[in-house]
Write an enzyme that holds these catalytic residues in place. Structure first.
Site, PDB file in Angstrom:
ATOM      1  N   ARG A  60      43.347  -7.444 -34.090  1.00  0.00           N
ATOM      2  CA  ARG A  60      43.391  -8.868 -33.760  1.00  0.00           C
ATOM      3  C   ARG A  60      41.997  -9.484 -33.645  1.00  0.00           C
ATOM      4  O   ARG A  60      41.720 -10.530 -34.250  1.00  0.00           O
ATOM      5  CB  ARG A  60      44.166  -9.074 -32.438  1.00  0.00           C
ATOM      6  CG  ARG A  60      45.682  -9.047 -32.591  1.00  0.00           C
ATOM      7  CD  ARG A  60      46.353  -8.534 -31.331  1.00  0.00           C
ATOM      8  NE  ARG A  60      46.100  -7.101 -31.203  1.00  0.00           N
ATOM      9  CZ  ARG A  60      46.873  -6.163 -31.757  1.00  0.00           C
ATOM     10  NH1 ARG A  60      47.961  -6.526 -32.390  1.00  0.00           N
ATOM     11  NH2 ARG A  60      46.577  -4.893 -31.659  1.00  0.00           N
ATOM     12  N   THR A  61      41.110  -8.868 -32.873  1.00  0.00           N
ATOM     13  CA  THR A  61      39.816  -9.492 -32.611  1.00  0.00           C
ATOM     14  C   THR A  61      38.946  -9.535 -33.864  1.00  0.00           C
ATOM     15  O   THR A  61      38.383 -10.578 -34.216  1.00  0.00           O
ATOM     16  CB  THR A  61      39.079  -8.749 -31.475  1.00  0.00           C
ATOM     17  OG1 THR A  61      39.922  -8.689 -30.327  1.00  0.00           O
ATOM     18  CG2 THR A  61      37.792  -9.472 -31.111  1.00  0.00           C
ATOM     19  N   LYS A  88      24.505   8.933 -38.403  1.00  0.00           N
ATOM     20  CA  LYS A  88      23.364   9.842 -38.562  1.00  0.00           C
ATOM     21  C   LYS A  88      22.535   9.934 -37.288  1.00  0.00           C
ATOM     22  O   LYS A  88      21.476  10.562 -37.272  1.00  0.00           O
ATOM     23  CB  LYS A  88      22.478   9.370 -39.717  1.00  0.00           C
ATOM     24  CG  LYS A  88      23.188   9.291 -41.062  1.00  0.00           C
ATOM     25  CD  LYS A  88      22.252   8.732 -42.132  1.00  0.00           C
ATOM     26  CE  LYS A  88      22.946   8.597 -43.474  1.00  0.00           C
ATOM     27  NZ  LYS A  88      22.053   8.006 -44.503  1.00  0.00           N
ATOM     28  N   ARG A 110      31.635  -5.317 -30.941  1.00  0.00           N
ATOM     29  CA  ARG A 110      32.482  -4.575 -29.997  1.00  0.00           C
ATOM     30  C   ARG A 110      31.897  -3.178 -29.866  1.00  0.00           C
ATOM     31  O   ARG A 110      31.467  -2.588 -30.864  1.00  0.00           O
ATOM     32  CB  ARG A 110      33.929  -4.503 -30.471  1.00  0.00           C
ATOM     33  CG  ARG A 110      34.779  -3.522 -29.672  1.00  0.00           C
ATOM     34  CD  ARG A 110      36.237  -3.586 -30.038  1.00  0.00           C
ATOM     35  NE  ARG A 110      36.842  -4.808 -29.526  1.00  0.00           N
ATOM     36  CZ  ARG A 110      38.156  -5.049 -29.559  1.00  0.00           C
ATOM     37  NH1 ARG A 110      38.979  -4.164 -30.085  1.00  0.00           N
ATOM     38  NH2 ARG A 110      38.631  -6.171 -29.074  1.00  0.00           N
ATOM     39  N   HIS A 138      35.805  -9.002 -22.066  1.00  0.00           N
ATOM     40  CA  HIS A 138      36.315  -9.430 -23.362  1.00  0.00           C
ATOM     41  C   HIS A 138      36.515 -10.942 -23.265  1.00  0.00           C
ATOM     42  O   HIS A 138      37.636 -11.426 -23.104  1.00  0.00           O
ATOM     43  CB  HIS A 138      37.631  -8.716 -23.661  1.00  0.00           C
ATOM     44  CG  HIS A 138      38.077  -8.791 -25.088  1.00  0.00           C
ATOM     45  ND1 HIS A 138      37.512  -9.652 -26.010  1.00  0.00           N
ATOM     46  CD2 HIS A 138      39.059  -8.128 -25.761  1.00  0.00           C
ATOM     47  CE1 HIS A 138      38.122  -9.499 -27.180  1.00  0.00           C
ATOM     48  NE2 HIS A 138      39.059  -8.578 -27.059  1.00  0.00           N
TER      49      HIS A 138
END
Length: 311
Positions: A60-61, A88, A110, A138
């Protein structure tokens, strides 16, 4: 930056005034009808580059930020973390500095670590929007939830709002507690004692371990999933009877106000925290409306935070 929103970044709800929260909600309103039209193209972000870097999985986000940026005319780039130099051993700050050297105009991220967005914002020359940082915040989810409630109920002030489930591990719960209480909501949290944060973290919001008592008379019942990926294995093993004690069924919903709405930020675990017939109820469930309004909210945030760069 506009005097109505003097912040360069959107890292969290913490630090925003009620007026600034309402300003973002009001800005989002204009995009709802726009997004329901057949042709959805505005050019105010034309020529600007938006980079989305999601170090955790998202449907969704991430998708709504991509849709939002493209509808505003931005050049949207999604960083594929699994194929990046993070694999890496590159540090988060080195990754941020590398992206910053490419001169993006807005950076959406995120990350699994609380505080990661604030750390990255300290080295970026463009606005940073937090799409979720560990157990932290959030903010755009809280904004879209507030907008959903305001449109469904006509107000937030004075409403009894129950946030239920895994509060302890939820950045959604933290941002919603800040936003909805700032806007005058009577917010309480409901869940097993092991999944509730400390009293200090709740900032005075009442907590309930009895589900029926916690949602009694609630105007809004917001369900959260169990975040097993963020908890100790021993705790996760003790939650096998979760649905029997804390799952929202139609019978349990009868404890709430007769016109109570049901919300969930997703992803939904059907038959765990919520029954399918409740999640899919066309009258009571606002879950898909949350998804729709998420695009409008994220368009508003992208627009507001890039205005200074476009002036």
């Amino acid at each position: 930056m506009m005097p109505d929103f003097p912040h360069r970044h959107l890292i969290g709800i913490e630090g925003l005034s009620p007026g600034e929260i309402n300003f973002l909600l009001d800005e989002a309103e204009q995009w709802i009808a726009f997004n329901r039209s057949v042709r959805k193209l505005d050019d105010r972000l034309a020529g600007l580059t938006q980079v989305n870097a999601f170090f955790e999985n998202s449907t969704r986000t991430l998708l709504s930020f991509e849709v939002a940026g493209k509808r505003l005319g931005a050049q949207v780039v999604n960083m594929h973390v699994a194929q990046s130099s993070v694999q890496k051993g590159e540090t988060l700050l080195d990754t941020a500095l590398t992206i910053n050297a490419m001169r993006p105009d807005v950076f959406v991220m995120r990350h699994a670590a609380a505080g990661a967005a604030r750390e990255v914002a300290s080295v970026m020359d463009c606005p940073v929007i937090n799409g979720g940082d560990g157990w932290g915040e959030h903010p755009t989810q809280a904004l879209l939830d507030a907008l959903t409630i305001r449109r469904r109920k006509g107000r937030i002030e004075g409403l009894k709002i129950a946030i239920c489930g895994d509060i302890r591990h939820s950045r959604v719960a933290r941002s919603n507690l800040l936003a909805l209480r700032a806007l005058g909501g009577d917010v309480r949290v409901v869940g097993p004692a092991a999944l509730l944060p400390s009293t200090a973290e709740l900032g005075g919001a009442p907590s309930f371990t009895d589900f029926d008592e916690g949602i009694a008379g609630a105007d809004v019942v917001m369900m959260l999933r169990i975040q097993r990926e963020r908890m100790e294995e021993s705790l996760a093993e003790r939650l096998d009877d979760y649905h029997a004690l804390y799952g929202l069924t139609r019978a349990r919903l009868a404890q709430a106000a007769p016109d109570a709405i049901v919300m969930h930020p997703g992803p939904i675990n059907r038959g765990v925290e919520i029954a399918s017939d409740v999640a899919d109820d066309p009258e009571r469930s606002a879950i898909l409306e949350q998804v729709e309004l998420g695009v409008a909210v994220r368009m508003a945030c992208l627009d507001v935070l890039t205005r200074e760069r476009r002036s």
